[in-house]
Design a protein around this motif. Structure first.
Motif, PDB file in Angstrom:
ATOM      1  N   UNK A 193       0.871  -1.175   0.000  1.00 43.13           N
ATOM      2  CA  UNK A 193       0.000   0.000   0.000  1.00 43.13           C
ATOM      3  C   UNK A 193       0.904   1.219   0.000  1.00 43.13           C
ATOM      4  N   UNK A 194       0.905   1.976  -1.120  1.00 42.31           N
ATOM      5  CA  UNK A 194       1.833   3.092  -1.301  1.00 42.31           C
ATOM      6  C   UNK A 194       1.071   4.364  -1.651  1.00 42.31           C
ATOM      7  N   UNK A 195       1.467   5.472  -1.028  1.00 45.54           N
ATOM      8  CA  UNK A 195       0.814   6.733  -1.347  1.00 45.54           C
ATOM      9  C   UNK A 195       1.741   7.910  -1.088  1.00 45.54           C
ATOM     10  N   UNK A 196       1.362   9.051  -1.637  1.00 43.76           N
ATOM     11  CA  UNK A 196       2.068  10.307  -1.427  1.00 43.76           C
ATOM     12  C   UNK A 196       1.231  11.179  -0.493  1.00 43.76           C
ATOM     13  N   UNK A 197       1.911  11.849   0.420  1.00 42.98           N
ATOM     14  CA  UNK A 197       1.304  12.756   1.411  1.00 42.98           C
ATOM     15  C   UNK A 197       1.979  14.107   1.209  1.00 42.98           C
ATOM     16  N   UNK A 198       1.172  15.179   1.055  1.00 41.41           N
ATOM     17  CA  UNK A 198       1.750  16.489   0.735  1.00 41.41           C
ATOM     18  C   UNK A 198       1.197  17.572   1.659  1.00 41.41           C
ATOM     19  N   UNK A 199       2.114  18.337   2.263  1.00 44.07           N
ATOM     20  CA  UNK A 199       1.745  19.505   3.053  1.00 44.07           C
ATOM     21  C   UNK A 199       2.383  20.726   2.385  1.00 44.07           C
ATOM     22  N   UNK A 200       1.597  21.530   1.641  1.00 36.41           N
ATOM     23  CA  UNK A 200       2.157  22.698   0.950  1.00 36.41           C
ATOM     24  C   UNK A 200       2.242  23.911   1.877  1.00 36.41           C
ATOM     25  N   UNK A 201       3.410  24.524   1.941  1.00 38.71           N
ATOM     26  CA  UNK A 201       3.611  25.702   2.776  1.00 38.71           C
ATOM     27  C   UNK A 201       3.416  26.996   1.990  1.00 38.71           C
TER      28      UNK A 201
END
Length: 390
Positions: A193-201
């Protein structure tokens, strides 16, 4: 024996510092002698913590950034949603350590020492911590150091939530700084189970994490390759890597609390405070520290404070499914977010829903693997009951 304390906290990570803060903020503990032991200097930004919340908490003064919007991306759909009544909050480790360690060092009843912990001895006659600078005795010890439970771990599903994150600065505007990406499964799952997690500043800067739920750890190069592939797909060819972080969080329903006694309590991940299905810990740590201090003040037993509820069983079945379905594990999360109000899913993952609210969520997942997992789990329980010696 070097010194004696009312309470000793082993480890100045999230759970240890939140417990220390709860004691500092409560006048009940003002005349108690408390020791905090940590081997590291906690002077680097080695991680970030994220949580969704709809109320004020002890972390609000150090929130680095928060978001009102989120998105979930499956392989065949994308859902953008307003987080209200929640906000997604992000805390940098360096700010967390600095804030809470400063409070500890300024608290007159606290002593803080840098030392390696060799052993915790807790039995009917002794209760002390053996360290590189001597032994420290206490009536009650709290430890975030995991106990060796390998011999019985096989009874429970175990996955690793492992990740590498890059904080990058792109040359052009590429991010929607108002929207965080909770999970982006639009990539090759490779039997995991693979995913991308993004927190844009900002429109140019973001934390991008490549995350796996798997039974093995891949090489750093493979994680970083996944980040590069994501950035290339977003059209981000030119960028600078400002910071890197790396982590590995156990996802398991193992009953860590069975190691607790009235004199030694395991906290944080070592105490089973990590949400098995998501790997989130810090929000649970805030609630658990409140519960612990309340029980101490009421002079109630701490041995069984971390009780299982129905959500523990939900998590157990989900972990069974993720292990059994391998590269199809993403479908469980995708069906939940596609077929339900995302805010209710977050409330469900927070363990704040009623049974009435949970029924449509439970019925929305891919039923065949969940039914098989449920039947297999029940069979294991029945087998243990039958074969358990008198």
């Amino acid at each position: 024996m070097k010194k004696s304390f009312d309470y000793i906290i082993c480890g100045a990570g999230a759970s240890g510092l939140l417990l220390a803060n709860a004691m500092i903020e409560d006048s009940f503990f003002g005349d108690k002698k408390i020791l905090l032991i940590e081997k590291g200097n906690k002077s680097i930004n080695d991680r970030t913590w994220g949580l969704w919340d709809n109320k004020a908490n002890v972390l609000d003064s150090i929130v680095h950034k928060s978001w009102d919007h989120a998105e979930f991306i499956g392989k065949s759909f994308k859902k953008h949603f307003l987080l209200e009544p929640y906000k997604y909050k992000m805390i940098k480790a360096i700010d967390f350590y600095s804030h809470f360690l400063n409070k500890v060092k300024n608290a007159k009843n606290f002593e803080y020492v840098n030392a390696s912990i060799f052993e915790i001895v807790s039995n009917s006659t002794s209760n002390y911590v053996s360290t590189s600078i001597g032994n420290f005795k206490s009536k009650l010890i709290f430890s975030s150091l995991p106990k060796n439970n390998k011999n019985v771990f096989s009874r429970y599903p175990l996955l690793h939530q492992s990740f590498i994150g890059w904080t990058i600065e792109a040359e052009k505007d590429v991010f929607d700084e108002k929207t965080m990406t909770l999970m982006d499964f639009d990539r090759d799952q490779k039997d995991e189970t693979r995913f991308i997690y993004v927190l844009p500043f900002s429109s140019k800067q973001a934390l991008v994490e490549y995350t796996l739920f798997s039974d093995k750890i891949i090489t750093d190069e493979d994680y970083e390759k996944g980040i590069k592939e994501y950035l290339k797909k977003k059209g981000i060819d030119k960028f600078n890597v400002i910071e890197k972080e790396k982590g590995n969080i156990p996802m398991t329903c193992f009953p860590f609390k069975k190691s607790n006694t009235n004199k030694l309590i395991y906290i944080g991940t070592a105490g089973g405070w990590t949400k098995p299905s998501t790997g989130y810990t810090i929000k649970n740590a805030i609630e658990k520290t409140k519960e612990i201090t309340s029980l101490i003040k009421s002079n109630k037993s701490l041995e069984h404070f971390n009780k299982n509820n129905r959500f523990w069983y939900y998590d157990l079945i989900l972990l069974d499914v993720l292990i059994a379905t391998k590269g199809n594990g993403y479908k469980a999360f995708s069906y939940m977010f596609k077929r339900n109000n995302p805010i209710r899913i977050l409330k469900f993952l927070d363990e704040k829903t009623s049974v009435f609210e949970e029924v449509p969520i439970l019925l929305s997942v891919n039923k065949v693997p969940f039914t098989i997992a449920l039947v297999n789990r029940l069979a294991k329980i029945i087998d243990r009951i039958i074969t358990k010696p008198d």
